[in-house]
Write an enzyme that holds these catalytic residues in place. Structure first.
Site, PDB file in Angstrom:
ATOM      1  N   SER A 535      10.054 -36.257  -5.894  1.00  0.00           N
ATOM      2  CA  SER A 535      10.537 -36.694  -7.201  1.00  0.00           C
ATOM      3  C   SER A 535      11.037 -35.462  -7.963  1.00  0.00           C
ATOM      4  CB  SER A 535       9.443 -37.453  -7.944  1.00  0.00           C
ATOM      5  OG  SER A 535       9.968 -38.160  -9.027  1.00  0.00           O
ATOM      6  N   ASP A 617      14.067 -46.964  -2.770  1.00  0.00           N
ATOM      7  CA  ASP A 617      13.857 -46.138  -3.954  1.00  0.00           C
ATOM      8  C   ASP A 617      15.052 -46.308  -4.892  1.00  0.00           C
ATOM      9  OD1 ASP A 617      13.277 -44.285  -5.866  1.00  0.00           O
ATOM     10  OD2 ASP A 617      13.194 -42.561  -4.524  1.00  0.00           O
ATOM     11  N   HIS A 649       9.879 -45.239  -3.910  1.00  0.00           N
ATOM     12  CA  HIS A 649       9.745 -43.846  -4.326  1.00  0.00           C
ATOM     13  C   HIS A 649       8.505 -43.201  -3.720  1.00  0.00           C
ATOM     14  CE1 HIS A 649      11.188 -40.675  -6.894  1.00  0.00           C
ATOM     15  NE2 HIS A 649      10.072 -40.590  -7.582  1.00  0.00           N
TER      16      HIS A 649
END
Length: 678
Positions: A535, A617, A649
């Site tokens: 991320s 994602d 994600h």
């Protein structure tokens, strides 16, 4: 039982469970651990009930059973309460001596003392969750239905013959997290409960409101609550307006449980987030968590109180510079139990409801769940070296261990040690980090430099089933993590410092932090390090490729931003991306995005990189990973791409988690150990 600190309890457990022939922790161990869910406590404080997950390796999923513990007996051991192998039993709730739980798209009940589960509901169409009224005469259900649905009865869609499968949309938020919008919303319905049954399809509480309650994708029962007398429901909801993808404006509504009048918005004046409503047991005060800045999802949460008779509102924790994560009332309505990040820990605190005075109740570790009763609190507590177990909270941060659910599974495993350190980072601020040392190591070990996501998060003292520092240590790496500017638990000013500054102070902190760690800990091989992150941490990997290109032997980048311009138009939660770059859209201020854009420095890339992404994602779309891999390949940089078609994600499935670690550790071994076989 003698009361001990959490660290002392863990040390004793480790000594008891570790024989002379101890081995290291692996991801195979982690994926098969039992996982305790959020605890529920009976009103009299006798019973603790929870849902516990076991991994079904063959089915590649988790399965859930209910367990209970008699808190009045010092020698009590957990007992399986319901164990139908065909049912996944979740979300237990105690009303008197009856346990209600969800399974097989229905709500069930059974005596806490044991017995045969009884089906309570019979509606069709599935549901997201439920809460039984404290009075035991109603059940609140939330379920995805067409906007304005009067009852739980699912709509019947009639499509013309030979209709196509294409979806059409007229405004943004066409997909969120990992799901495409299908025209339904999570809505509230109430069913009467009598004689142990709640038959029929109930009645909608707020059919005229457009939005999801609880909010998606992560909202749950903490966003919905009953008044103690069962006459009123309070809930959080974000009305989407024209562009839902720009709004963080959740509000708290109240509505009579018989839907006799329309819901009332109690927080309309605040255009930022209001959530987690909780009514005091005496019925006089509504508490909730409130942010102040619209559009900022990582603003500080402040406990706010409303006198339900007068409407007077007070910001109870305004003077305490910590962001509250959860709250529960004490039975006497005079204080609240809250959790909040605090310098790499997530303790339990008690806040006086009159003065706002704060008292810390636990020391080390991460409080993942709280149940409150007349004899105090029971918490689910974990750490970097221990998964969740239940503890009774005593005085002076003392804890009494109640469970050890993974004792057998962790027997024979020697956990690593954790050492903390601090240093002067960017702006001469104090920055904290930790180093995780493989057990039994005497020689220098290669470094795994892990960068957390968020970016407003923390590399805190908690257990993880995804990025687990103990697994990296078990593989022979010294894992180092730093809470750079932007991290939580150090005051809101420190958290805010990353806004518009993604590649600035955080990179400086990371550079100084690695130098500080390798100087302080002689067992770290400073010249033999790999960096890894997901991320925002994945973004930082791409940024390091171009702005710190000569430091690492390899990089692992998972779901990271590669091109800020594309990200600005591809992501779903626009409020996040635009706030992080100054609050404007890309076309309004492109320089704010380009200043920290990794794609602008590809010519300097040289470090071998493993790229990982999930096709589901939508937060940081998989196209960002494909683009990074293309850049690496076109520059002839050793690189590898791992794509999970069924992950978002995060990596959640047990088989995918094992593959993930196999690829990541294999990649790191290749560049730090010359391809040594694992």
């Amino acid at each position: 039982m003698k009361k001990l600190t959490f660290a002392s309890l863990l040390a004793l457990a480790a000594v008891a469970a570790t024989p002379a022939s101890a081995r290291q922790l692996t991801i195979d161990d982690v994926t098969t651990l039992s996982r305790v869910g959020a605890p529920a406590m009976s009103k009299d404080g006798r019973w603790l009930v929870w849902s516990q997950r076991e991994t079904d390796v063959a089915a590649d999923r988790g399965r859930y059973d209910l367990w209970k513990l008699d808190l009045t007996r010092a020698d009590a051991r957990p007992v399986k309460l319901a164990a139908d192998p065909q049912m996944d039993e979740n979300d237990p709730q105690l009303i008197g001596s009856i346990v209600y739980f969800a399974a097989d798209d229905a709500i069930w009940s059974m005596p806490v003392t044991g017995g045969t589960p009884r089906r309570v509901t019979d509606f069709k169409g599935g549901f997201g969750g439920f809460k039984v009224a404290p009075t035991g005469d109603r059940i609140l259900i939330w379920a995805d239905r067409r906007p304005g649905a009067p009852t739980l009865e699912p709509a019947t869609d009639k499509k013309p013959a030979n209709a196509g499968v294409g979806r059409t949309y007229d405004k943004l938020f066409v997909r969120h997290w990992d799901t495409w919008a299908d025209g339904t919303r999570s809505q509230l319905f109430v069913l009467p409960l009598a004689g142990g049954s709640a038959r029929g399809n109930g009645r909608a509480l707020a059919p005229a409101l457009l939005g999801d309650t609880p909010s998606k994708p992560f909202g749950g029962g903490e966003e919905v609550t009953w008044s103690p007398d069962g006459r009123t429901v309070y809930f959080a909801l974000r009305e989407p307006g024209r562009i839902e993808s720009l709004s963080t404006n959740l509000d708290i509504f109240s509505v009579p449980s018989d839907a006799s009048v329309a819901p009332a918005n109690l927080t309309a004046a605040n255009l930022a987030t209001d959530t987690q409503p909780a009514v005091s047991p005496d019925g006089r005060t509504l508490a909730w968590l409130a942010m102040r800045r619209p559009g900022y999802e990582a603003d500080r949460f402040v406990v706010t109180l409303r006198d339900l008779a007068t409407g007077k509102t007070v910001s109870l924790t305004e003077r305490w510079d910590r962001s509250i994560a959860s709250l529960q009332w004490a039975p006497d309505s005079r204080s609240l139990y809250v959790t909040a990040d605090d310098t790499q820990e997530t303790p339990l605190f008690r806040v006086d409801a009159a003065s706002g005075a704060v008292r810390r109740l636990t020391g080390e570790g991460h409080v993942a769940g709280v149940a409150v009763g007349p004899r105090g609190a029971v918490v689910a507590l974990d750490s970097l070296t221990a998964p969740d177990d239940f503890y009774r909270v005593g005085d002076a941060r003392a804890l009494m261990r109640l469970t050890n659910v993974n004792a057998a599974k962790l027997a024979g495993i020697d956990m690593p040690s954790v050492e903390r350190f601090s240093f002067k980072g960017a702006n001469n601020d104090t920055v904290w980090g930790y180093a995780v040392r493989p057990s039994g190591t005497t020689d220098k070990v290669p470094v795994a430099y892990m960068v957390h996501g968020g970016p407003q998060g923390s590399s805190n003292n908690s257990w993880s089933y995804r990025w687990n520092p103990a697994v990296f240590a078990g593989a022979g790496y010294g894992l180092v993590a730093v809470d750079f500017h932007g991290s939580t638990g150090y005051g809101q000013g420190f958290t805010d410092a990353i806004g518009g500054n993604w590649g600035g102070w955080p990179l400086e902190d990371l550079q100084k932090g690695l130098a500080a760690a390798t100087t302080r800990f002689s067992w770290l091989d400073a010249g033999n390090a790999c960096a890894l992150g997901a991320s925002y941490g994945g973004y930082m990997m791409n940024w390091i490729e171009g702005r710190w290109p000569d430091r690492f032997k390899c990089i692992v980048q998972h779901d990271g931003v590669f091109d800020a311009r594309a990200m600005a138009y591809e992501t779903e939660e626009l409020w996040f991306d635009e706030w992080e770059h100054g609050g404007k859209a890309y076309f309004e201020d492109p320089q704010a995005f380009e200043k920290w854009n990794p794609v602008n420095h590809v010519k300097k890339w040289k470090t071998p990189q493993l790229v990982i992404t999930g096709e589901k994602d939508f937060r940081i779309p998989y196209t960002q990973g494909l683009a990074a891999f293309t850049a690496l390949q076109r520059r002839d940089i050793p690189s590898r791409l791992l794509v999970f078609p069924n992950e978002n994600h995060w990596v959640l499935k047990p088989s995918n988690s094992r593959q993930w670690y196999g690829e990541v550790l294999g990649w790191m071994d290749r560049w730090t150990r010359g391809g040594a076989a694992r």
